[in-house]
Motif scaffolding. Structure first.
Motif, PDB file in Angstrom:
ATOM      1  N   ALA A  99      -0.274 -11.792   9.427  1.00 55.19           N
ATOM      2  CA  ALA A  99      -1.439 -11.390   8.638  1.00 55.19           C
ATOM      3  C   ALA A  99      -1.224 -10.002   8.039  1.00 55.19           C
ATOM      4  O   ALA A  99      -1.617  -9.735   6.898  1.00 55.19           O
ATOM      5  CB  ALA A  99      -2.687 -11.421   9.507  1.00 55.19           C
ATOM      6  N   ALA A 100      -0.587  -9.118   8.804  1.00 51.94           N
ATOM      7  CA  ALA A 100      -0.281  -7.778   8.285  1.00 51.94           C
ATOM      8  C   ALA A 100       0.728  -7.852   7.147  1.00 51.94           C
ATOM      9  O   ALA A 100       0.661  -7.074   6.183  1.00 51.94           O
ATOM     10  CB  ALA A 100       0.249  -6.894   9.414  1.00 51.94           C
ATOM     11  N   MET A 101       1.650  -8.788   7.229  1.00 55.42           N
ATOM     12  CA  MET A 101       2.610  -9.001   6.139  1.00 55.42           C
ATOM     13  C   MET A 101       1.882  -9.442   4.879  1.00 55.42           C
ATOM     14  O   MET A 101       2.179  -8.974   3.767  1.00 55.42           O
ATOM     15  CB  MET A 101       3.648 -10.041   6.558  1.00 55.42           C
ATOM     16  N   ALA A 102       0.930 -10.364   5.044  1.00 55.02           N
ATOM     17  CA  ALA A 102       0.165 -10.851   3.892  1.00 55.02           C
ATOM     18  C   ALA A 102      -0.691  -9.734   3.299  1.00 55.02           C
ATOM     19  O   ALA A 102      -0.843  -9.623   2.066  1.00 55.02           O
ATOM     20  CB  ALA A 102      -0.708 -12.023   4.319  1.00 55.02           C
ATOM     21  N   LYS A 103      -1.261  -8.895   4.154  1.00 55.48           N
ATOM     22  CA  LYS A 103      -2.073  -7.766   3.689  1.00 55.48           C
ATOM     23  C   LYS A 103      -1.220  -6.815   2.858  1.00 55.48           C
ATOM     24  O   LYS A 103      -1.649  -6.333   1.801  1.00 55.48           O
ATOM     25  CB  LYS A 103      -2.670  -7.038   4.892  1.00 55.48           C
ATOM     26  N   ARG A 104      -0.008  -6.568   3.330  1.00 61.03           N
ATOM     27  CA  ARG A 104       0.904  -5.697   2.586  1.00 61.03           C
ATOM     28  C   ARG A 104       1.243  -6.313   1.237  1.00 61.03           C
ATOM     29  O   ARG A 104       1.325  -5.623   0.214  1.00 61.03           O
ATOM     30  CB  ARG A 104       2.163  -5.460   3.406  1.00 61.03           C
ATOM     31  N   ALA A 105       1.436  -7.629   1.219  1.00 61.74           N
ATOM     32  CA  ALA A 105       1.793  -8.312  -0.023  1.00 61.74           C
ATOM     33  C   ALA A 105       0.700  -8.202  -1.071  1.00 61.74           C
ATOM     34  O   ALA A 105       0.974  -8.285  -2.275  1.00 61.74           O
ATOM     35  CB  ALA A 105       2.091  -9.780   0.265  1.00 61.74           C
ATOM     36  N   ALA A 106      -0.532  -8.008  -0.621  1.00 59.49           N
ATOM     37  CA  ALA A 106      -1.662  -7.954  -1.545  1.00 59.49           C
ATOM     38  C   ALA A 106      -1.713  -6.644  -2.327  1.00 59.49           C
ATOM     39  O   ALA A 106      -2.301  -6.597  -3.410  1.00 59.49           O
ATOM     40  CB  ALA A 106      -2.965  -8.162  -0.777  1.00 59.49           C
ATOM     41  N   TYR A 107      -1.113  -5.560  -1.765  1.00 64.45           N
ATOM     42  CA  TYR A 107      -1.216  -4.274  -2.463  1.00 64.45           C
ATOM     43  C   TYR A 107       0.131  -3.646  -2.810  1.00 64.45           C
ATOM     44  O   TYR A 107       0.185  -2.645  -3.518  1.00 64.45           O
ATOM     45  CB  TYR A 107      -2.060  -3.280  -1.655  1.00 64.45           C
ATOM     46  N   GLN A 108       1.217  -4.244  -2.349  1.00 64.24           N
ATOM     47  CA  GLN A 108       2.543  -3.774  -2.748  1.00 64.24           C
ATOM     48  C   GLN A 108       3.531  -4.913  -2.573  1.00 64.24           C
ATOM     49  O   GLN A 108       3.139  -6.057  -2.384  1.00 64.24           O
ATOM     50  CB  GLN A 108       2.950  -2.541  -1.941  1.00 64.24           C
ATOM     51  N   HIS A 109       4.810  -4.613  -2.634  1.00 68.60           N
ATOM     52  CA  HIS A 109       5.836  -5.651  -2.524  1.00 68.60           C
ATOM     53  C   HIS A 109       5.734  -6.351  -1.174  1.00 68.60           C
ATOM     54  O   HIS A 109       5.627  -5.710  -0.132  1.00 68.60           O
ATOM     55  CB  HIS A 109       7.221  -5.012  -2.674  1.00 68.60           C
ATOM     56  N   ALA A 110       5.719  -7.674  -1.201  1.00 69.28           N
ATOM     57  CA  ALA A 110       5.690  -8.427   0.058  1.00 69.28           C
ATOM     58  C   ALA A 110       6.942  -8.131   0.863  1.00 69.28           C
ATOM     59  O   ALA A 110       8.022  -7.898   0.304  1.00 69.28           O
ATOM     60  CB  ALA A 110       5.591  -9.916  -0.225  1.00 69.28           C
TER      61      ALA A 110
END
Length: 387
Positions: A99-110
């Motif tokens: 889920a933290a990976m997906a959150k990161r993908a939402a605002y910067q490079h996955a």
């Protein structure tokens, strides 16, 4: 430099954590990555790295942060995913981390998400290496990275400094005798045919030890503490073979030695005339040692390991003469045969080719070098995906 999280579950033995730890160290030392290693069983890890505190939830070993991972609750909800995420052997990062990976993908490079697979040399590996799949819920791609000994694979772990370190160590006066002494093996024993025995339980062990007892020349066998120690002790009618204990019969003398950390085990492989290894980590290190070896592949209930064994034999033994290739293949197959009663291992037929095996072992490392180093290949791919 990129940050990287490696997730490792210790299923049994030491192959998974052994490979993960070597990879983490190499990515930090040679590529400058900021490494964090998540491990579920620190007790097993401590065998390979004695500085590990099995009870610490977070600690730093050299340049690497080590986190204890036992349940999803260990992963804090507000944790920040790394630039690169490696799940060792399909262990699946915890849902909270994904889920933290997906959150990161939402605002910067996955994050670049890698499934580091088990080493395999089957022909299909080249078709699936670097192939990706989309997560069913999140906009995340997982790429499959296959270590291997064949073209089209990711290669094997081999540090840049390994060959120079090996040459420097072996050029020291009495290197073999000195390292044996550090393990409790006396000089006279070190001068015999020196064999290291690191294996799983094996129905052919008694036949092998009997052959060594009847050898025409003295054999010294070094047995690191582990699964096989009890069976070796039973052959000699002893209740155990602990570190520091000795057993002898005929021309065979066996020394029990401690289970040592990775770097010291590498030295053992370098000084021996023949190495019996198991699983994945010691299998790769035996190849890099430039010495003859016998591999016991991790047995699988559906016997799928036999297919993997044959694929490895096809790759490794290809350049040997017909006679030597047949002797090596036959011995490896018998050593790995767990479905029938113990077989009569033809040790003499195998070992008469020792000089050919020794020359081949040296040449084989040149073949491995052409494939590139696993850590280097992985770093190059991941960094290309971050651009």
């Amino acid at each position: 430099m990129p940050s990287c999280d490696i997730f490792c579950t210790v299923i049994d033995n030491f192959g998974d954590i052994g490979t993960s730890w070597r990879l983490a160290r190499q990515l930090a030392a040679e590529h400058g990555w900021h490494m964090r290693l998540w491990v579920d069983k620190l007790e097993a890890f401590a065998h390979l790295c004695p500085t590990i505190d099995p009870h610490a939830y977070k600690q730093q070993v050299g340049d690497i942060i080590v986190e204890q991972w036992s349940t999803d609750s260990d992963i804090k909800i507000n944790i920040e995913a790394a630039d690169i995420v490696i799940e060792a052997f399909g262990c699946n990062p915890p849902p909270a981390y994904i889920a933290a990976m997906a959150k990161r993908a939402a605002y910067q490079h996955a994050p670049v998400w890698i499934n580091l697979e088990y080493l395999s040399n089957e022909p299909w590996v080249a078709d699936f290496h670097l192939k990706s799949s989309l997560h069913p819920r999140y906009p995340l791609l997982k790429t499959f990275f296959f270590p291997g000994l064949i073209a089209g694979s990711g290669g094997a772990l081999q540090e840049r400094t390994r060959l120079a370190s090996q040459r420097a160590f072996l050029s020291a006066p009495n290197a073999r005798i000195a390292h044996c002494a550090s393990l409790g093996v006396p000089p006279a024993a070190a001068q015999a045919t020196l064999i290291s025995l690191f294996s799983y339980e094996n129905a052919n062990l008694e036949a092998l030890l009997s052959a060594w007892c009847n050898s025409a020349t003295p054999i010294t066998c070094i047995v690191p503490a582990g699964i096989i120690s009890t069976a070796v002790a039973g052959f000699f009618g002893m209740p155990k073979l602990a570190a520091g204990m000795v057993a002898a019969r005929g021309h065979l003398t066996v020394y029990g030695v401690p289970f040592v950390e990775q770097d010291r085990y590498d030295l053992l492989l370098w000084i021996c005339d023949l190495n019996f290894v198991r699983g994945e980590d010691s299998f790769v290190r035996a190849q890099l040692a430039q010495k003859p070896f016998v591999w016991q592949i991790y047995p699988q209930p559906d016997h799928a390991h036999y297919v993997k064994l044959e694929a490895t034999l096809a790759a490794y033994a290809f350049a040997l003469s017909d006679e030597a290739r047949l002797a090596l293949s036959s011995f490896w197959r018998k050593w790995n045969n767990t479905s029938v009663a113990p077989l009569a291992l033809d040790w003499n037929h195998f070992w008469q080719h020792r000089n050919r095996f020794a020359n081949h072992a040296i040449n084989w490392t040149q073949t491995l070098a052409k494939l590139g180093d696993l850590a280097g290949n992985l770093a190059q791919f991941c960094e290309s995906q971050l651009k």
